[in-house]
Each structure stands twice: as structure tokens, then as C-alpha cells.
Write a protein that holds these residues in place. Structure first.
Motif, short mmCIF file in Angstrom:
data_model
loop_
_atom_site.label_atom_id
_atom_site.label_comp_id
_atom_site.label_asym_id
_atom_site.label_seq_id
_atom_site.Cartn_x
_atom_site.Cartn_y
_atom_site.Cartn_z
N THR A 8 73.62 26.14 36.99
CA THR A 8 72.73 26.41 35.86
C THR A 8 72.16 25.08 35.40
N GLN A 9 70.92 25.11 34.98
CA GLN A 9 70.24 23.90 34.52
C GLN A 9 70.78 23.49 33.16
N ASP A 10 71.08 22.17 32.94
CA ASP A 10 71.50 21.67 31.64
C ASP A 10 70.29 21.54 30.75
N LEU A 11 70.25 22.31 29.64
CA LEU A 11 69.06 22.38 28.81
C LEU A 11 69.39 21.99 27.37
N PRO A 12 68.38 21.60 26.56
CA PRO A 12 68.64 21.34 25.13
C PRO A 12 69.12 22.59 24.41
N GLN A 14 69.53 25.62 21.55
CA GLN A 14 68.56 26.57 21.00
C GLN A 14 67.87 25.96 19.79
N GLY A 16 65.96 23.32 19.82
CA GLY A 16 65.67 21.91 20.06
C GLY A 16 66.66 20.98 19.40
N TYR A 17 66.54 19.66 19.71
CA TYR A 17 67.40 18.66 19.09
C TYR A 17 66.98 18.41 17.66
#
Lengths: 149, 175
Positions: A8-12, A14, A16-17
Motif C-alpha cells: 500500500t502506498q504511504d500517504l498523508p 486524512q 492533510g498535514y
């Protein structure tokens, strides 16, 4: 967690930061008067407690001192009797020891007085003289007895 | 070698009296009440020795102190034996230097018993540490008089017999 696709792709997260925390943050300082006030309050309280406790401790010490002074005459009376008995034993021993020596008088060195005593004072003699007729280690046992307690 | 045949030393019979054979904790436990009970005898004895510095002259006073001690501890044994036992055992086993501080509870019980049954009140703290005045009927001890030698005659006067130097200073320290 590997799925059927393999990874699975490492994503920010929910939404956003969050914003970057860049502002300088100075901790809130106490007022100088408050520091002084706190110091004086703590010191005053400590001194109060200390003086109170010291008064109590001194009272306990004074009571023990009282007790020591109160029984001192008892010890002293017994000690005097022991001392006089030792003096008398010494004189008897000397009489027995020197009975064959011509010209020897008790309390003198061939008739010449050893002590200047015109007014019948008590001789407070040294330990060496008190224990002259004993074993030498008896004297040291007596002299250094208090070191063993 | 200090004593001549003519000097007085008390005999063994005079020196033999029943002695109190007790250890320090027991003495310490009964000390304050003992001091109050035998106040007069103790002061008499200590005053005598302080005046004469001679144990031979204070023998009777010392015997009186010991007799009073027997009397006091006999009373304690008769009336307050259990309380006294607990008190001196507490003193013995509580501290190294035998202080009263850890034994205040037992001391209170012992004090109450003494006051109730024997009638001796424990003196206030500091009573024995203060200076106490003692009134006695015993005459003051004085050493015997001895004849002193004749005084030495005065030296002859030197006034006018020492010539002054010609240049002796008129003023100042040496004038």
C-alpha cells in the motif's frame, strides 16, 4: 499490510498535514517579586519549624543532663570509698614490703618526707603511684577503660 | 608512698557499707526522682567535698547519700516495680546513649505511679542543671593553722647613695 496487490502506498493523513510550527515560543516567566516572596515564605516557615524542633530537642538534652547530675553524688560517694580503700591497701603493702629495710619510714624516703604537706591535706596522687603495687596493665586497663565502651 | 604512719586513713570497716549494685539504665531511670528525694543529702555531700577536697572528711556524708539511695530504690521496688521495670528496659533497649526521648510514654506512667503511691513529684526540666543553694548547719571547714617564719627585714635605703650621671636626661622616661 500486504494486500492482494503486494503493497500500500504511504500517504498523508486524512485532511492533510497541519500547519508548520514555526513561531518562537517563550516560556512564561514568574514575576521577580513573586520569586522573592516565595523564597521568604519558604525560609520563614523552615526557620519556624527548625526553632520549634530545636527547642524540643534542647529540652530532651537538658532532661538527660539533669539525670546525670542527679545521680552523680551516688557514684562519687562510692568512688571515694574505693579510692580510700586503695590508698590504705597501698600503705599496708608498703609496710609489709619494706619491713626488712633498716631506716625506712612509711610515707618518707629514708626519713625525708616526699610530699610537702604541713596542713594535713589529701594527696591527689598520680595513677602510677596509686597502682604502684599492681600489675602495670591494671593501671592501663583502668586508665583507658572508657575507650572500650 | 604518700601516707605516713601517723596520717589518718579510714579503716576497712569504716569503708565497708552496702553498695548499690545497679547498672546505668536503672540509675538513669530513677535518677530524677532520686535527686528530688535525696536532695539534701546529695547537696550536703557535694558541698563538703567541694570545700575540703578531701574524701576522708566526707565519708559520713557519702554514706548518708548511699543509705538514702537504698531507701529510695527500696520504695520504688515496693510500690512501682512494674512501671519502673518497663521504664528502665525501654531506656536500655531504645537508644545508644540512654536518653529519655523514646520512652516518654513509660516515663509518664512511672511518674504518675510515683506521685500517687510514694508522693514524689518529678522536678521540672532543668531543676538539677540550675545552681541550687544549700543551707547547712555543718561548720565551715578550715585547714589547721601553721606557724609562719619571721618576715624578712626590709632592705636598707639607697636614697642619696647612688650618684647621678653628669649627662643624665632631665626630662623623659629616664629622668
Amino acid at each position: 499490510m500486504a494486500s492482494a496487490g503486494g503493497y500500500t502506498q504511504d500517504l498523508p493523513p486524512q485532511g492533510g498535514y497541519g500547519p508548520i510550527d514555526w513561531a518562537k515560543r517563550i516560556p512564561k516567566r514568574l514575576n521577580g517579586y513573586a520569586v522573592f516572596g516565595g523564597f521568604i515564605a519558604v525560609t520563614a516557615a523552615s526557620w519556624t519549624i527548625f526553632i520549634h524542633r530545636r527547642r524540643i530537642e534542647k529540652r530532651h538534652e537538658l532532661e538527660v543532663n539533669d539525670a546525670r547530675i542527679a545521680v552523680f553524688p551516688l557514684y562519687e560517694a562510692e568512688r571515694h570509698r574505693m579510692l580510700l580503700r586503695l590508698h590504705r591497701q597501698n600503705r599496708d603493702e608498703e609496710r609489709e614490703l619494706m619491713k626488712n629495710v633498716p631506716g625506712w619510714e612509711l610515707g618518707t624516703f629514708y626519713g625525708e618526707p616526699v610530699y610537702h604537706n604541713l596542713r594535713d591535706r589529701f594527696h591527689h596522687v598520680t595513677l602510677e603511684e596509686l597502682y604502684a603495687h599492681s600489675k602495670w596493665y591494671d593501671m592501663y586497663t583502668k586508665a583507658f577503660e572508657k575507650l572500650e565502651h | 608512698m604518700p601516707w605516713k604512719e601517723t596520717d589518718y586513713l579510714p579503716s576497712y570497716e569504716e569503708l565497708t557499707v552496702p553498695e548499690l549494685t545497679m547498672t546505668t539504665p536503672v540509675m538513669r531511670a530513677g535518677a530524677l526522682h532520686f535527686g528530688k528525694y535525696c536532695d539534701n543529702q546529695c547537696k550536703e555531700f557535694m558541698l563538703c567535698y567541694q570545700e575540703t577536697l578531701d574524701p576522708r572528711k566526707c565519708l559520713n556524708e557519702g554514706k548518708e547519700v548511699t543509705r538514702c539511695g537504698f531507701e529510695f530504690f527500696g520504695k520504688v521496688k515496693k510500690h512501682c516495680a512494674d512501671e519502673f521495670m518497663k521504664f528502665h528496659e525501654c531506656i536500655d533497649f531504645s537508644s545508644r546513649d540512654l536518653i529519655f526521648k523514646p520512652c516518654k510514654k513509660q516515663q509518664k506512667i512511672f511518674d504518675d505511679c510515683m506521685q500517687e503511691k510514694v508522693g514524689i513529684e518529678r522536678p521540672p526540666v532543668g531543676y538539677f542543671s540550675l545552681t541550687r543553694v544549700h543551707h547547712t548547719e555543718r561548720p565551715k571547714h578550715t585547714l589547721p593553722e601553721i606557724p609562719l617564719p619571721d618576715p624578712i627585714p626590709d632592705p636598707p635605703s639607697v636614697e642619696g647613695r647612688i650618684p647621678k650621671h653628669k649627662h643624665w636626661p632631665k626630662h623623659g622616661l629616664l629622668s
